[in-house]
Write a protein that holds these residues in place. Sequence first.
Motif, PDB file in Angstrom:
ATOM      1  N   UNK A 198       0.981  -1.627  -0.202  1.00 54.56           N
ATOM      2  CA  UNK A 198      -0.006  -0.216   0.280  1.00 54.56           C
ATOM      3  C   UNK A 198       0.678   0.918   0.032  1.00 54.56           C
ATOM      4  N   UNK A 199       1.993   1.093   0.507  1.00 50.55           N
ATOM      5  CA  UNK A 199       3.514   2.033   0.227  1.00 50.55           C
ATOM      6  C   UNK A 199       3.506   2.849  -1.430  1.00 50.55           C
ATOM      7  N   UNK A 200       2.709   3.992  -1.501  1.00 49.51           N
ATOM      8  CA  UNK A 200       2.692   3.775  -2.910  1.00 49.51           C
ATOM      9  C   UNK A 200       3.560   5.422  -2.939  1.00 49.51           C
ATOM     10  N   UNK A 201       2.887   6.456  -2.159  1.00 46.10           N
ATOM     11  CA  UNK A 201       4.077   7.808  -1.994  1.00 46.10           C
ATOM     12  C   UNK A 201       4.925   7.747  -1.109  1.00 46.10           C
ATOM     13  N   UNK A 202       6.224   8.123  -1.103  1.00 52.74           N
ATOM     14  CA  UNK A 202       7.011   8.727  -0.078  1.00 52.74           C
ATOM     15  C   UNK A 202       7.627  10.116   0.145  1.00 52.74           C
ATOM     16  N   UNK A 203       7.578  10.298   1.630  1.00 49.04           N
ATOM     17  CA  UNK A 203       7.642  11.700   1.861  1.00 49.04           C
ATOM     18  C   UNK A 203       9.456  12.048   1.968  1.00 49.04           C
ATOM     19  N   UNK A 204       9.297  12.973   0.949  1.00 50.20           N
ATOM     20  CA  UNK A 204      10.929  12.968   1.014  1.00 50.20           C
ATOM     21  C   UNK A 204      11.327  14.208   1.915  1.00 50.20           C
ATOM     22  N   UNK A 205      10.801  15.498   1.634  1.00 51.29           N
ATOM     23  CA  UNK A 205      11.054  16.356   2.700  1.00 51.29           C
ATOM     24  C   UNK A 205       9.987  17.044   2.764  1.00 51.29           C
ATOM     25  N   UNK A 206       9.709  18.326   3.536  1.00 49.58           N
ATOM     26  CA  UNK A 206       8.426  18.223   4.164  1.00 49.58           C
ATOM     27  C   UNK A 206       9.050  20.656   4.172  1.00 49.58           C
ATOM     28  N   UNK A 207       8.175  21.110   3.558  1.00 49.03           N
ATOM     29  CA  UNK A 207       8.595  22.817   3.728  1.00 49.03           C
ATOM     30  C   UNK A 207       7.015  23.114   4.602  1.00 49.03           C
ATOM     31  N   UNK A 208       8.038  24.608   4.747  1.00 53.64           N
ATOM     32  CA  UNK A 208       7.300  25.492   5.363  1.00 53.64           C
ATOM     33  C   UNK A 208       6.315  26.367   4.188  1.00 53.64           C
ATOM     34  N   UNK A 209       5.350  26.484   5.106  1.00 56.38           N
ATOM     35  CA  UNK A 209       4.391  27.401   4.612  1.00 56.38           C
ATOM     36  C   UNK A 209       5.093  28.745   3.647  1.00 56.38           C
ATOM     37  N   UNK A 210       4.570  28.642   2.437  1.00 57.50           N
ATOM     38  CA  UNK A 210       4.629  29.756   1.324  1.00 57.50           C
ATOM     39  C   UNK A 210       4.411  29.638   0.485  1.00 57.50           C
ATOM     40  N   UNK A 211       4.449  30.900  -0.530  1.00 56.02           N
ATOM     41  CA  UNK A 211       3.347  31.573  -1.396  1.00 56.02           C
ATOM     42  C   UNK A 211       3.903  30.637  -2.863  1.00 56.02           C
ATOM     43  N   UNK A 212       5.014  30.180  -2.944  1.00 60.57           N
ATOM     44  CA  UNK A 212       4.878  29.627  -3.920  1.00 60.57           C
ATOM     45  C   UNK A 212       4.391  28.666  -4.082  1.00 60.57           C
ATOM     46  N   UNK A 213       3.807  27.968  -6.119  1.00 62.61           N
ATOM     47  CA  UNK A 213       3.656  27.460  -6.276  1.00 62.61           C
ATOM     48  C   UNK A 213       4.168  25.987  -6.009  1.00 62.61           C
ATOM     49  N   UNK A 214       5.181  25.380  -6.362  1.00 59.72           N
ATOM     50  CA  UNK A 214       6.058  24.148  -6.124  1.00 59.72           C
ATOM     51  C   UNK A 214       6.968  24.438  -6.145  1.00 59.72           C
TER      52      UNK A 214
END
Length: 200
Positions: free
Chosen positions: A109-125
């Motif tokens: 069931x592991x379909x995605x792996x989290x590689x980073x967690x970024x702080x809130x930002x207005x940048x789209x991507x």
Amino acid sequence: MSNPHSGRTDERPGPLVAPEPRARLGASQDGDPPGHAHRAARRSRGLGFWIPVAALLIAGAAAYPVYLLVGDSGSVDAGSGQAGTCLAPFGGFLPEAQRPATVDCASAQARWMITAVLPPTAEGAPCRNLAADKGYQAGFEWRDGDGKTLCLTMTPNTTYEDFDNVGTQPWGFNRADFDALKQKLLAATGQNHPGAKTGG
């Protein structure tokens, strides 16, 4: 006729000329008040010190957002403990879906792996600035209610349907293209070891 020994002459002395007045201390040649030239010189030396200081402060203030969005984008939120965590399939279109359950990365069931967690930002991507070994592809990000962004990558069990829910496939993208992209991302993130499962 004059007597050379008398010390007198018949010549009349010329008009008396007053000596030049001594310049006032600190006065400039053009009649500025005393101390003016000295103060002007001190002011120019003071500006010479503050201009580089102001330039450094402005440059630092301008560089800080860049540092947050670019320089620091490869680092994981230290308090989250989420990097390397795997997620189950998203229930529908990834940007609008609820966060799926956290699962063991060895699970089918592991379909995605989290590689980073970024702080809130207005940048789209924001995840697009990550290093290649984070396995980012356009659209592989999900934002939580606090505005933090989870940067994702595929796992050996990610399916074509999982990728279809990201919604970023170019026109004509097919399963063969998906397989090639998946192998590229697995190699970039070190998940292409012989014992890795594939969900094709």
